[in-house]
Design a protein around this motif. Structure first.
Motif, PDB file in Angstrom:
ATOM      1  N   ALA A  39       0.837  -1.197   0.000  1.00 16.86           N
ATOM      2  CA  ALA A  39       0.000   0.000   0.000  1.00 16.86           C
ATOM      3  C   ALA A  39       0.877   1.254   0.000  1.00 16.86           C
ATOM      4  CB  ALA A  39      -0.913   0.001   1.222  1.00 16.86           C
ATOM      5  N   PHE A  40       0.403   2.292  -0.688  1.00 13.35           N
ATOM      6  CA  PHE A  40       1.177   3.526  -0.793  1.00 13.35           C
ATOM      7  C   PHE A  40       0.243   4.714  -0.934  1.00 13.35           C
ATOM      8  CE2 PHE A  40       0.564   1.889  -5.076  1.00 13.35           C
ATOM      9  CZ  PHE A  40       0.075   2.990  -5.748  1.00 13.35           C
ATOM     10  N   ASP A  41       0.775   5.891  -0.658  1.00 13.78           N
ATOM     11  CA  ASP A  41       0.069   7.137  -0.951  1.00 13.78           C
ATOM     12  C   ASP A  41       0.499   7.680  -2.310  1.00 13.78           C
ATOM     13  OD1 ASP A  41      -1.288   7.393   1.624  1.00 13.78           O
ATOM     14  OD2 ASP A  41       0.721   7.706   2.440  1.00 13.78           O
ATOM     15  N   VAL A  42       1.804   7.628  -2.556  1.00 10.43           N
ATOM     16  CA  VAL A  42       2.375   8.109  -3.817  1.00 10.43           C
ATOM     17  C   VAL A  42       3.319   7.035  -4.368  1.00 10.43           C
ATOM     18  CG1 VAL A  42       3.684   9.950  -4.949  1.00 10.43           C
ATOM     19  CG2 VAL A  42       2.316  10.473  -2.906  1.00 10.43           C
ATOM     20  N   LEU A  43       3.184   6.756  -5.655  1.00  8.24           N
ATOM     21  CA  LEU A  43       4.085   5.823  -6.332  1.00  8.24           C
ATOM     22  C   LEU A  43       4.688   6.570  -7.520  1.00  8.24           C
ATOM     23  CD1 LEU A  43       5.078   2.803  -6.555  1.00  8.24           C
ATOM     24  CD2 LEU A  43       3.255   2.503  -8.239  1.00  8.24           C
ATOM     25  N   SER A  44       6.018   6.622  -7.588  1.00  9.81           N
ATOM     26  CA  SER A  44       6.675   7.416  -8.627  1.00  9.81           C
ATOM     27  C   SER A  44       7.515   6.546  -9.555  1.00  9.81           C
ATOM     28  CB  SER A  44       7.558   8.501  -7.999  1.00  9.81           C
ATOM     29  OG  SER A  44       6.755   9.463  -7.325  1.00  9.81           O
ATOM     30  N   PHE A  45       7.559   6.981 -10.811  1.00 10.99           N
ATOM     31  CA  PHE A  45       8.288   6.281 -11.858  1.00 10.99           C
ATOM     32  C   PHE A  45       9.331   7.229 -12.454  1.00 10.99           C
ATOM     33  CE2 PHE A  45       3.907   4.841 -11.707  1.00 10.99           C
ATOM     34  CZ  PHE A  45       4.050   3.473 -11.536  1.00 10.99           C
ATOM     35  N   ASN A  46      10.453   6.663 -12.881  1.00 17.77           N
ATOM     36  CA  ASN A  46      11.474   7.480 -13.548  1.00 17.77           C
ATOM     37  C   ASN A  46      11.050   7.850 -14.956  1.00 17.77           C
ATOM     38  OD1 ASN A  46      13.334   5.833 -11.518  1.00 17.77           O
ATOM     39  ND2 ASN A  46      14.480   7.650 -12.187  1.00 17.77           N
ATOM     40  N   TRP A  47      11.514   9.025 -15.369  1.00 18.14           N
ATOM     41  CA  TRP A  47      11.453   9.432 -16.767  1.00 18.14           C
ATOM     42  C   TRP A  47      12.495   8.667 -17.574  1.00 18.14           C
ATOM     43  CZ3 TRP A  47      11.667  15.497 -17.116  1.00 18.14           C
ATOM     44  CH2 TRP A  47      10.389  16.002 -17.397  1.00 18.14           C
ATOM     45  N   LEU A  48      12.137   8.336 -18.797  1.00 26.84           N
ATOM     46  CA  LEU A  48      13.115   7.999 -19.824  1.00 26.84           C
ATOM     47  C   LEU A  48      12.981   9.068 -20.893  1.00 26.84           C
ATOM     48  CD1 LEU A  48      12.629   4.130 -20.269  1.00 26.84           C
ATOM     49  CD2 LEU A  48      14.328   5.317 -18.867  1.00 26.84           C
ATOM     50  N   TRP A  49      14.016   9.864 -21.086  1.00 27.82           N
ATOM     51  CA  TRP A  49      13.992  10.907 -22.114  1.00 27.82           C
ATOM     52  C   TRP A  49      14.193  10.259 -23.480  1.00 27.82           C
ATOM     53  CZ3 TRP A  49      15.130  16.538 -21.429  1.00 27.82           C
ATOM     54  CH2 TRP A  49      14.934  16.953 -20.109  1.00 27.82           C
ATOM     55  N   GLN A  50      13.252  10.476 -24.375  1.00 33.21           N
ATOM     56  CA  GLN A  50      13.438  10.018 -25.748  1.00 33.21           C
ATOM     57  C   GLN A  50      13.818  11.222 -26.589  1.00 33.21           C
ATOM     58  OE1 GLN A  50      10.174   9.312 -28.603  1.00 33.21           O
ATOM     59  NE2 GLN A  50      10.793   7.168 -28.512  1.00 33.21           N
ATOM     60  N   ASN A  51      15.040  11.247 -27.052  1.00 34.07           N
ATOM     61  CA  ASN A  51      15.482  12.381 -27.843  1.00 34.07           C
ATOM     62  C   ASN A  51      15.097  12.202 -29.306  1.00 34.07           C
ATOM     63  OD1 ASN A  51      16.460  14.046 -25.757  1.00 34.07           O
ATOM     64  ND2 ASN A  51      18.286  12.794 -25.597  1.00 34.07           N
ATOM     65  N   GLY A  52      15.717  12.958 -30.204  1.00 30.12           N
ATOM     66  CA  GLY A  52      15.175  13.180 -31.528  1.00 30.12           C
ATOM     67  C   GLY A  52      14.850  11.978 -32.386  1.00 30.12           C
ATOM     68  N   ASP A  53      13.708  12.042 -33.054  1.00 30.32           N
ATOM     69  CA  ASP A  53      13.307  11.053 -34.062  1.00 30.32           C
ATOM     70  C   ASP A  53      13.927  11.408 -35.407  1.00 30.32           C
ATOM     71  OD1 ASP A  53      11.697   9.886 -32.142  1.00 30.32           O
ATOM     72  OD2 ASP A  53       9.857  10.870 -32.822  1.00 30.32           O
ATOM     73  N   ASP A  54      14.098  10.404 -36.254  1.00 31.04           N
ATOM     74  CA  ASP A  54      14.675  10.626 -37.581  1.00 31.04           C
ATOM     75  C   ASP A  54      13.681  11.267 -38.547  1.00 31.04           C
ATOM     76  OD1 ASP A  54      17.157   9.560 -36.898  1.00 31.04           O
ATOM     77  OD2 ASP A  54      16.491   7.513 -37.340  1.00 31.04           O
TER      78      ASP A  54
END
Length: 398
Positions: free
Chosen positions: A127-142
């Motif tokens: 059980a939790f009050d807040v559950l956090s996830f990391n960002w994965l930065w996706q940089n430029g598309d072709d």
């Protein structure tokens, strides 16, 4: 207890992308998708309406009222107030919802196996009050308008995006971009990381202490750049309370990354096939096409600014345009403005821009900005000295 998760986001001119985002959260089992629409001039509301006709768990609320009465009709607390309003709406009208995830339209929650639904992911966690996830930065598309997860090159980041238990909503002191500020009364707030571990904070309570490995269980993919053209178009979403007419929290377009999401072809194809079917069955193909054309046109208009706006914000403008073809067009546009851009008050910005380009090894561009600085302040000795020095360097190269 049944687990039912809502996802909340704010949308502004998202017609080219909103269907991909909605489909993604349906694909991963979110029970309710509610979008706050604000300052939109494109087809975003029409597209959401078309989708909600087939998927009633999808809806939106007009949020323009939050800006009324504010300077320039832009409330700097817009996002926090929107989150508070949308959360209250969910709590009052959707009694089955147990958790809310807060993200942006360019943010996609997903599991490492790209299969597990949000409900199945949460079931084994404490059980939790807040559950956090990391960002994965996706940089430029072709290419322009690449499908989500076609570009799997990412950079793990310490920023977090958070999911809140509905039972903890009344303990939120302030809604924020990455994690809410909670009260410090007893009992203590339970804030966990993606695998149910106790959070170790970084520099502040919206950052993890370290960036994750790609085996962390679940992440939020942040499609911050897309293609170079789309990146420039998306810059026009000015941040509330900021005078600069573009998003000033961007640092240029880049394709640099440090990791790759392990997503096999079979799973990708299943996901993309489902997206295509979703787009067809909701009858939005033409609306999305029109919205994409608007994005391309917006990118071209990014250079159509008054001379004083460009000159005053020149360094910030060049910073966010770094890595795009538009950056080198700024000098030519300033030269076209003529005397309206050649004022003493702008000389330092031109000089600093010239020094910046020299530092990057672009002597010709550096000379162009020093020329503007000299025309704006003809008697400036340091400007003249460096202008003549760069002029000699360019002549030698020729």
């Amino acid at each position: 207890m049944n687990i039912e998760v809502a996802v909340v986001a704010i949308a502004k001119d998202e017609g080219a992308y909103i269907h991909e985002w909605i489909h993604h959260y349906l694909f991963f089992g979110f029970s309710k998708i509610i979008i706050g629409v604000n300052r939109t001039s494109d087809l975003t509301p029409i597209i959401i309406d078309k989708i909600s006709a087939k998927y009633p768990q999808v809806s939106f609320m007009e949020m323009d009222w939050i800006d009324q009465g504010c300077v320039g009709n832009k409330n700097p607390q817009f996002q926090a107030l929107s989150y508070a309003c949308l959360s209250s709406n969910i709590k009052s009208n959707f009694k089955n919802i147990t958790h809310i995830l807060y993200v942006d339209i360019d943010e996609f929650w997903f599991t490492s196996d790209f299969t597990t639904s949000i409900q199945d992911y949460l079931k084994p966690l404490p059980a939790f009050d807040v559950l956090s996830f990391n960002w994965l930065w996706q940089n430029g598309d072709d290419k322009d308008f690449e499908l989500p997860f076609n570009n799997t090159k990412v950079t793990p980041d310490v920023h977090m995006k958070s999911l809140i238990s509905l039972t903890a909503l009344n303990r939120i002191v302030e809604y924020r971009c990455h994690a809410p500020k909670m009260d410090n009364k007893q009992p203590s707030i339970v804030h966990l990381g993606p695998k149910g571990e106790t959070i170790t904070y970084g520099d502040h309570d919206q950052l993890f202490s370290i960036a994750p490995s790609l085996g962390a269980g679940a992440f939020v993919l942040h499609r911050i750049c897309r293609s170079a053209t789309e990146y420039v178009a998306l810059l026009s979403r000015q941040r509330p309370g900021v005078e600069f007419p573009f998003k000033n929290n961007r640092f240029g377009f880049t394709k640099t990354s440090s990791a790759v999401i392990a997503l096999d072809e079979q799973k990708s194809q299943k996901y993309w096939t489902a997206l295509e079917q979703f787009t067809n069955e909701t009858e939005i193909v033409n609306l999305v096409s029109q919205s994409r054309q608007m994005v391309l046109e917006k990118a071209e208009r990014s250079l159509e600014l008054r001379s004083d706006v460009v000159a005053v914000h020149l360094l910030a403008y060049l910073k966010i345009l770094k890595g795009t073809p538009h950056r080198k067009k700024v000098l030519a546009n300033l030269e076209k403005f003529g005397t309206t851009a050649m004022k003493d008050q702008f000389a330092k910005n031109y000089f600093d821009a010239g020094m910046m380009f020299e530092g990057e090894g672009d002597i010709r561009h550096a000379l162009g900005y020093l020329r503007l600085a000299h025309l704006s302040r003809p008697k400036g000795p340091i400007i003249l000295e460096n202008y003549e020095r760069l002029d000699e360097l360019v002549k030698k190269k020729e």
